[in-house]
Motif scaffolding. Structure first.
Motif, PDB file in Angstrom:
ATOM      1  N   UNK A  44      -7.910  -3.564   7.800  1.00  0.00           N
ATOM      2  CA  UNK A  44      -7.932  -4.634   8.618  1.00  0.00           C
ATOM      3  C   UNK A  44      -6.661  -5.742   8.097  1.00  0.00           C
ATOM      4  N   UNK A  45      -6.435  -5.448   6.834  1.00  0.00           N
ATOM      5  CA  UNK A  45      -5.352  -6.313   6.291  1.00  0.00           C
ATOM      6  C   UNK A  45      -4.009  -5.952   6.500  1.00  0.00           C
ATOM      7  N   UNK A  46      -3.630  -4.912   6.994  1.00  0.00           N
ATOM      8  CA  UNK A  46      -2.153  -4.303   7.108  1.00  0.00           C
ATOM      9  C   UNK A  46      -1.622  -4.997   8.351  1.00  0.00           C
ATOM     10  N   UNK A  47      -0.146  -5.531   7.948  1.00  0.00           N
ATOM     11  CA  UNK A  47       0.417  -6.457   8.719  1.00  0.00           C
ATOM     12  C   UNK A  47       1.714  -5.674   9.141  1.00  0.00           C
ATOM     13  N   UNK A  48       2.181  -4.645   8.293  1.00  0.00           N
ATOM     14  CA  UNK A  48       3.467  -4.202   8.389  1.00  0.00           C
ATOM     15  C   UNK A  48       3.825  -2.983   7.957  1.00  0.00           C
ATOM     16  N   UNK A  49       4.748  -2.174   8.362  1.00  0.00           N
ATOM     17  CA  UNK A  49       5.180  -0.722   7.905  1.00  0.00           C
ATOM     18  C   UNK A  49       6.730  -1.313   7.179  1.00  0.00           C
ATOM     19  N   UNK A  50       6.939  -0.765   6.099  1.00  0.00           N
ATOM     20  CA  UNK A  50       8.362  -0.869   5.543  1.00  0.00           C
ATOM     21  C   UNK A  50       8.985   0.426   5.179  1.00  0.00           C
ATOM     22  N   UNK A  51       9.462   1.275   5.922  1.00  0.00           N
ATOM     23  CA  UNK A  51      10.130   2.333   5.482  1.00  0.00           C
ATOM     24  C   UNK A  51      11.408   2.089   4.950  1.00  0.00           C
ATOM     25  N   UNK A  73       0.792  -1.260  -0.004  1.00  0.00           N
ATOM     26  CA  UNK A  73      -0.036  -0.118  -0.183  1.00  0.00           C
ATOM     27  C   UNK A  73       0.958   1.232   0.071  1.00  0.00           C
ATOM     28  N   UNK A  74       0.966   1.996  -1.205  1.00  0.00           N
ATOM     29  CA  UNK A  74       1.956   3.018  -1.257  1.00  0.00           C
ATOM     30  C   UNK A  74       1.344   4.096  -0.642  1.00  0.00           C
ATOM     31  N   UNK A  75       2.488   4.819   0.179  1.00  0.00           N
ATOM     32  CA  UNK A  75       2.126   6.156   0.634  1.00  0.00           C
ATOM     33  C   UNK A  75       3.300   7.077   0.186  1.00  0.00           C
ATOM     34  N   UNK A  76       2.872   8.351   0.180  1.00  0.00           N
ATOM     35  CA  UNK A  76       3.812   9.387  -0.599  1.00  0.00           C
ATOM     36  C   UNK A  76       4.898   9.692   0.218  1.00  0.00           C
ATOM     37  N   UNK A  77       5.886  10.322  -0.025  1.00  0.00           N
ATOM     38  CA  UNK A  77       7.092  10.785   0.594  1.00  0.00           C
ATOM     39  C   UNK A  77       7.179  12.120   0.990  1.00  0.00           C
ATOM     40  N   UNK A  78       8.175  12.357   1.897  1.00  0.00           N
ATOM     41  CA  UNK A  78       8.201  13.605   2.173  1.00  0.00           C
ATOM     42  C   UNK A  78       9.072  14.377   1.467  1.00  0.00           C
ATOM     43  N   UNK A  79       8.849  15.501   0.940  1.00  0.00           N
ATOM     44  CA  UNK A  79       9.704  15.977  -0.310  1.00  0.00           C
ATOM     45  C   UNK A  79      10.959  16.570   0.166  1.00  0.00           C
ATOM     46  N   UNK A  80      11.493  16.590   1.238  1.00  0.00           N
ATOM     47  CA  UNK A  80      12.570  17.117   1.496  1.00  0.00           C
ATOM     48  C   UNK A  80      13.600  16.223   1.885  1.00  0.00           C
ATOM     49  N   UNK A  81      13.087  15.106   2.604  1.00  0.00           N
ATOM     50  CA  UNK A  81      14.236  14.031   3.101  1.00  0.00           C
ATOM     51  C   UNK A  81      14.100  12.746   1.954  1.00  0.00           C
ATOM     52  N   UNK A  82      12.820  12.722   1.171  1.00  0.00           N
ATOM     53  CA  UNK A  82      12.432  11.722   0.305  1.00  0.00           C
ATOM     54  C   UNK A  82      12.092  10.354   0.970  1.00  0.00           C
ATOM     55  N   UNK A  83      11.912  10.246   2.160  1.00  0.00           N
ATOM     56  CA  UNK A  83      11.243   8.931   2.694  1.00  0.00           C
ATOM     57  C   UNK A  83       9.875   9.192   2.995  1.00  0.00           C
ATOM     58  N   UNK A  84       9.495   8.017   3.611  1.00  0.00           N
ATOM     59  CA  UNK A  84       8.097   7.842   3.729  1.00  0.00           C
ATOM     60  C   UNK A  84       7.362   9.112   4.455  1.00  0.00           C
ATOM     61  N   UNK A  85       6.349   9.694   3.942  1.00  0.00           N
ATOM     62  CA  UNK A  85       5.706  10.860   4.777  1.00  0.00           C
ATOM     63  C   UNK A  85       4.827  10.042   5.939  1.00  0.00           C
ATOM     64  N   UNK A  86       5.338  10.241   7.373  1.00  0.00           N
ATOM     65  CA  UNK A  86       4.817   9.536   8.359  1.00  0.00           C
ATOM     66  C   UNK A  86       3.331   9.994   8.676  1.00  0.00           C
ATOM     67  N   UNK A  87       3.134  11.171   8.354  1.00  0.00           N
ATOM     68  CA  UNK A  87       1.483  11.895   8.390  1.00  0.00           C
ATOM     69  C   UNK A  87       0.688  11.114   7.584  1.00  0.00           C
TER      70      UNK A  87
END
Ligand SMILES: *Cc1c(COP(=O)(O)O)cnc(C)c1O
Length: 367
Positions: free
Chosen positions: A122-129, A100-114
Motif C-alpha cells: 500500500x506504500x508503492x507509488x511508482x515502477x521505475x524500469x 523495492x528491488x525486483x529480480x531481472x530477466x536473465x536474457x534481456x537483463x531488464x526488470x522481470x515483469x512477472x
C-alpha cells in the motif's frame, strides 16, 4: 590497445562542427537558459515523442527531480531493479522513499515483469524500469500493472537514447522519461547533462521551477529548489550531435551484428533482443562463467573490456547500514558473469573482428 572509449576519435572527426557550435555560444555571450537549451529541449522531446522536455544537470538529477515532481517522498516505495547504475536507486533514497528491488530477466537483463505484482504494497507509488544496455524493458505489462494499481511509471532511459518498444521511443511510454548525456552514452555531451521528457504540463511547470532555485519569478522563491540546468555549451554540442544519433545507433547495431556472427556462442552467451524491441547497444554485454579470466586475457591481448556492473546496488557499501536483505538470485548470478566488450560508433569493423578472433582463441594452448 583497442580502447573501450576513445573520445579523441570523435573530436578529430567532428572538430569543425564542435568548434563552430561552441564559438556561436561564446559570441552570443549567453551561457545559462538561452536559445541553445530551448532549441535542444524542443528537438529532443520531439525526437522522443513527448510534449515537453527539460534539460537538467545530469541523468542523476533527472531521476531525482522526476520522483520529486510526482510528489513521491518519505515512506513511499518505488519498484525497481538492483542490476543498474547506482543513480537509479540513489534518486529514490534522496527523496526519502525506499526502493523495492525486483529480480531481472536473465536474457534481456531488464526488470522481470512477472515479479512486479508480488512486490506491490500500500506504500508503492511508482515502477521505475531501466532500459539497460540499450534494450527496452517490457513496457506493456508494466503499464498494465501500473494502471491497475494506480502507480506512476518512470523510465530510466540513460542507456537507451533512440531505443524503441513496439515502435515507440523509450522515454515517451511511461509518465516521465529520464535521460543522461554523460559523455559515454549513445547521445553524450562534453561534460554532464540530463533530460526529463514528459507529457503532463503541470508537472513540467513544476520541474521548471524546481530546476531554477524554486523561483517562480525573479528573486521570488515559492518552494525549495535546486540548481539543475543543462548549460548552453553542452546544449550547443547536443544540438549538433543529435542529428547523428540515429546514424550512430545504426552503426552500433551493425557492429553488434558482427560480434553476434563471429563470436563462438558455445563459449559465450550473446545478447538477446526481444521481439517487441530494437536494441541500441549502449553496451555489448556477453555472459560467461570465466568472466574474470577472459577480462584479464583480453587485456593481455590489448583489448579493454568493462563490467556493468560488478556489484548489485543492494550489496553496495553505501547502503550497508540499511541492512537490505534481498535475495535476487539472477541479479547476483549475472553480476559475476557479464562482460562488456568495446562497442561504439567510432570503432572500425577490423577492430571488432580482431576482438572476436581473440575471444574465440581463448584457451588455445599457444596463448
Ligand atoms: C548514466 C546513468 C545514470 C546517471 O546519469 P549521470 O548523467 O551520470 O548522472 C542513471 N541511470 C543509468 C542506468 C545510467 O546508465
Amino acid at each position: 590497445m583497442i580502447p573501450f572509449f576513445d573520445f579523441k576519435r570523435e573530436y578529430s572527426t567532428l572538430k569543425d562542427e564542435i568548434n563552430k557550435s561552441l564559438m556561436e555560444v561564446f559570441n552570443k555571450g549567453i551561457f545559462i537558459l538561452g536559445e541553445e537549451v530551448q532549441n535542444f529541449e524542443e528537438k529532443f522531446s520531439k525526437y522522443v515523442g513527448t510534449d515537453y522536455g527539460l534539460g537538467v544537470n545530469s541523468g542523476s538529477d533527472a531521476l531525482f527531480m522526476a520522483i520529486k515532481a510526482l510528489g513521491i517522498g518519505v515512506g513511499d516505495e518505488i519498484i525497481t531493479v538492483s542490476h543498474t547504475f547506482i543513480s537509479t536507486v540513489d534518486a529514490i533514497y534522496r527523496n526519502g522513499a525506499n526502493p523495492k528491488f525486483v529480480d531481472i530477466n536473465p536474457d534481456n537483463y531488464c526488470i522481470d515483469v512477472l515479479k512486479i505484482e508480488d512486490n506491490i504494497t500500500d506504500k508503492t507509488r511508482a515502477i521505475l524500469p531501466v532500459h539497460l544496455y540499450g534494450h527496452p524493458a517490457d513496457m506493456d505489462p508494466i503499464l498494465k500493472i501500473a494502471e491497475k494499481n494506480d502507480l506512476y511509471v518512470i523510465e530510466d532511459c540513460s542507456q537507451a537514447h533512440g531505443a524503441e518498444y513496439k515502435g515507440r521511443k523509450v522515454g515517451s511510454i511511461g509518465d516521465i522519461g529520464c535521460f543522461s548525456f554523460y559523455p559515454t552514452k549513445n547521445l553524450g555531451a562534453y561534460g554532464d547533462g540530463g533530460f526529463i521528457a514528459l507529457n503532463d504540463e503541470s508537472t513540467y511547470e513544476n520541474l521548471k521551477i524546481l530546476q531554477n532555485y524554486g523561483q517562480s519569478k525573479k528573486y521570488h522563491y515559492d518552494s525549495l529548489g535546486l540548481n539543475s540546468r543543462l548549460d548552453e555549451m553542452q546544449a550547443a554540442i547536443l544540438n549538433m550531435k543529435i542529428e547523428y544519433l540515429d546514424k550512430w545507433n545504426k552503426r552500433r547495431i551493425n557492429l553488434a551484428k558482427i560480434y553476434n556472427e563471429l563470436l563462438d556462442n558455445s563459449l559465450y552467451k550473446l545478447p538477446s533482443v526481444e521481439k517487441y524491441s530494437n536494441h541500441v547497444y549502449h553496451l555489448y554485454v556477453i555472459s560467461t562463467a570465466k568472466r574474470n579470466e577472459i577480462k584479464e586475457y583480453l587485456l593481455k591481448k590489448e583489448v579493454q573490456s568493462m563490467i556493468h556492473y560488478p556489484i548489485p546496488v543492494h550489496k553496495q557499501i553505501s547502503y550497508s547500514s540499511l541492512n537490505l536483505n534481498y535475495r535476487l538470485p539472477i541479479t547476483e548470478d549475472v553480476s559475476k558473469k557479464i562482460l562488456s566488450l568495446p562497442l561504439n560508433q567510432w570503432l572500425i569493423v577490423e577492430e571488432i573482428e580482431k576482438i572476436c578472433e581473440i575471444m574465440n582463441n581463448y584457451g588455445d594452448i599457444y596463448d
